[in-house]
Design an enzyme around this catalytic site. Structure first.
Site, short mmCIF file in Angstrom:
data_model
loop_
_atom_site.label_atom_id
_atom_site.label_comp_id
_atom_site.label_asym_id
_atom_site.label_seq_id
_atom_site.Cartn_x
_atom_site.Cartn_y
_atom_site.Cartn_z
N ASP A 1 -17.50 0.49 -2.17
CA ASP A 1 -16.58 -0.43 -1.56
C ASP A 1 -17.14 -1.40 -0.89
O ASP A 1 -17.47 -1.30 0.42
CB ASP A 1 -15.40 0.17 -0.74
CG ASP A 1 -14.27 -0.56 -0.13
OD1 ASP A 1 -14.60 -1.69 -0.50
OD2 ASP A 1 -13.28 -0.13 0.17
N SER B 1 0.71 -1.26 -0.04
CA SER B 1 0.06 0.17 0.05
C SER B 1 1.03 1.50 -0.02
O SER B 1 0.29 2.40 -0.34
CB SER B 1 -0.84 0.11 1.22
OG SER B 1 -1.89 -0.89 0.85
#
Length: 677
Positions: free
Chosen positions: A353, A329
């Site tokens: 999401d 990430s």
């Protein structure tokens, strides 16, 4: 009577002929000798005279003192000291090797290892080569041998400069080490036309700064002409050209910060690089575990070499340069910036999401099964939503992502002044076509763009590249070449010559897009995945946590406690601070450490706390002023700097600006699970 006179006449005639022939022969011989004498005295005079001089004049090389290596505060990291060494020329010995060693052993201590090594070298080296018998003789041994040296023709006592690394394992992968000049080194020096400058020297830089800055550190060899006797004893010095010592190197490294960083990796494997964004100066460069470079100076022994070379932790590998990793990430801020700059997605656009992204019937899930609902770019970075970035991958496309992020240094040689840097892998369609031979493997699939967008897949970057990219981002796109040597000092004049003075280039980035990324990364530290690690900090940092897979789960659930320790996820973190005026950018990895938020982020907090401490900052500023005054060569500047330091000690200097703790924003979302597998 007539016959007798006739016989006598013939005899006289024969005698005369014989005398003439003998005289002519003698004359020819004398003429030959005269011609030879003329040839030697006139035609060959210069060459033979020079050879005669060489028989009585010894040309002795004078090796220079190697330059020192210092940190940014003047702490010596590599220095030299004088010691004595015994060397032997086998062709000049008057007895066999065993007898010589036995006789010499009554004067100086020779270990069994010294004897074995010498006997082995005698068999591998020419009879006229000088072979080291023992190093590091003390003053008593040296003086005792000098008094009895006449008994040992072919054995020579000499003084030499010896390298020493007083900080031991600290910054070992930066400094590197020197070692004995090998045949490969000799071939390289001869090819480069530098072999003559190494006459009399027996060491050369092998790794690290010692290798990359070898030419500057070595100096220039001097020469001494000495008249000697037939036995080789010196009589008098005829001429001398003094050696020029090597340049001193001033590193940007802060050895105290380096030690603080290395202490965070005790018992762990990993890497850390800290860079000053404005200048590109490397402040800390950690590869854990480390090693002691002093072991290599005179040739490492078998036991220590086996320990280092066969260790499963590979302490000799320079991890920030040579190790390549998926960075998880920590790649997301750069992907988000690419989306903004390329016009793929606005910062305010919300993406659903549900905990996964579906493509071609395959679901790519958030780490830990987290669900974030409608998510914009700011929230996606703060909470590390994988789903948001999964969806960005196919929209941006691997080639456009490649072209954008390469500007930050990903998948590129940064040009740092260390050897052994790897390029890593920044994937593209062209890269895949060149890498794989089978046509079905050369095709780029949309699902591969999904993995690449979250720092996984084919991505494989060095920690130096991640640190450099973080520094460029903190510097708003201005790319300063990362470097460890900040100044080269001429020891004769004391002048300092900087190595990097201007940016390599500037990435054209829109300020409003940069602000989106900076604000989101600041909230990662305030209220996001790194908030626990930075709780109570007196400065505002901006960063991004990351956790990278070591192997593919293939749809199965990750269970760290059921895996071998070396198969667990890597823990990563990248950050810079303070947000308003970045003075340090850090990237680090703890191999198989687990979550970036709980393992890597606290290490960065420790680094920032140390470097941004107000008292240390003020001391560094004063020291920088003094160094600048010395570099300019002006006496007035030096006196002004000294006065400023005195005022600071007297309490008259203005206080360095202190950063007040930011007001914490109320958390509108419960604690999230670190994402970015």
């Amino acid at each position: 009577m007539f016959e007798f006179k006739k016989t006598t006449h013939h005899q006289k005639r024969r005698m005369m002929i014989r005398a003439l022939v003998a005289g002519a022969f003698v004359m020819v011989c004398f003429l030959g000798l005269a011609a030879r004498l003329w040839y030697l005295q006139v035609v060959r005079y210069e060459g033979l005279a020079a050879r005669a001089d060489r028989n009585r004049i010894a040309i002795v090389p004078l090796p220079p003192r190697r330059g020192e290596i210092l940190d940014r505060n003047g702490v010596v990291l590599a220095r030299n000291y004088r010691d004595y060494t015994l060397s032997v020329t086998p062709a000049n010995m008057d007895r066999d090797v065993a007898q010589m060693l036995d006789d010499l052993g009554h004067l100086v201590y020779l270990s069994a290892g010294d004897r074995r090594r010498f006997v082995r070298n005698v068999g591998q080296t020419g009879r006229y080569s000088s072979i080291v018998l023992r190093n590091n003789l003390n003053d008593v041994e040296a003086s005792w041998f000098a008094a009895h040296a006449y008994k040992f023709p072919g054995v020579e006592l000499s003084a030499r400069w010896v390298r020493e690394y007083p900080e031991g394992e600290a910054a070992a992968h930066v400094l590197g080490y020197v070692g004995r000049i090998s045949e490969a080194d000799q071939d390289m020096l001869e090819k480069e036309g530098r072999l003559g400058n190494y006459r009399g020297s027996n060491t050369i830089g092998k790794k690290g700064i010692e290798k990359t800055w070898e030419e500057a550190l070595h100096g220039r060899t001097g020469i001494e002409e000495v008249e000697v006797t037939a036995t080789g004893r010196p009589v008098r010095t005829l001429s001398r050209v003094d050696p020029l010592p090597g340049a001193n190197l001033h590193l940007s490294l802060d050895i105290n910060l380096q030690k603080v960083a290395e202490a965070q990796f005790k018992g762990e494997r990993g890497a850390l690089v800290a860079i000053e964004p404005r200048t590109g100066e490397v402040l800390a460069f950690v590869s854990a575990p480390s090693f002691d470079p002093n072991l290599f100076i005179d040739g490492i022994d078998v036991e220590n070499w086996r320990k280092l070379n066969e260790s499963p932790d590979h302490p000799l590998i320079n991890r920030p340069l040579y190790g390549t990793y998926p960075i998880g990430s920590t790649y997301k801020p750069f992907v988000a910036l690419a989306a903004l700059e390329l016009g793929v997605r606005s910062a305010t656009e919300r993406i659903p999401d549900p905990g996964y992204f579906e493509l071609g019937g395959q679901r790519f899930r958030n780490a830990g099964g987290a669900v974030y609902g409608p998510t914009d770019m700011h929230r996606a970075i703060v909470k590390s939503s994988d789903t948001y970035f999964y969806s960005l991958g196919p929209e941006i496309g691997v080639d456009r992502l490649h072209d954008f992020t390469k500007q930050f240094g990903f998948g590129q040689i940064t040009g740092i002044d260390l050897d052994g840097e790897r390029r890593g892998i920044l994937p593209s369609k062209e890269w895949k076509r060149k890498t794989y031979k089978k046509p079905e493997q050369q095709h780029w699939y949309a699902g591969e763009s999904v993995s690449v967008a979250v720092g996984q897949g084919y991505n494989a970057f060095t920690l130096l590249q991640l640190a450099q990219a973080t520094a460029v981002l903190a510097n708003n796109g201005v790319y300063m070449r990362p470097h460890l040597v900040s100044d080269v000092e001429d020891v004769r004049t004391g002048r300092l010559k900087p190595t990097v003075t201007k940016p390599m280039y500037t990435i054209p980035l829109k300020p409003e897009n940069l602000k989106v990324i900076h604000d989101a990364m600041a909230d990662v530290v305030r209220v996001g995945t790194a908030r626990a690690a930075f709780k109570g900090a007196t400065y505002q940092a901006a960063g991004k946590t990351g956790t990278a897979q070591v192997f593919s789960l293939r749809g199965e659930r990750y269970r760290a406690d059921q895996l071998d320790e070396r198969l667990r996820d890597h823990s990563l973190f990248m950050a810079y601070a303070p947000v308003e005026n970045p003075q340090i950018a850090v990237a680090l990895i703890v191999e198989n450490g687990g979550w970036g938020a709980t393992v890597a982020a606290p290490i960065a907090r420790t680094i920032f706390d140390y470097w941004l401490d107000p008292d240390r900052r003020r001391a560094r500023e004063l020291a920088a002023d003094a160094v600048g005054a010395v570099a300019s060569g002006g006496l007035a500047g030096v006196e002004a700097a000294e006065a400023k330091i005195r005022d600071a000690h007297d309490g008259n200097a203005p206080d360095a600006p202190r950063h007040t703790p930011p007001v914490a924003r109320p958390e509108t979302d419960p604690a999230s699970t670190e994402a970015g597998r």
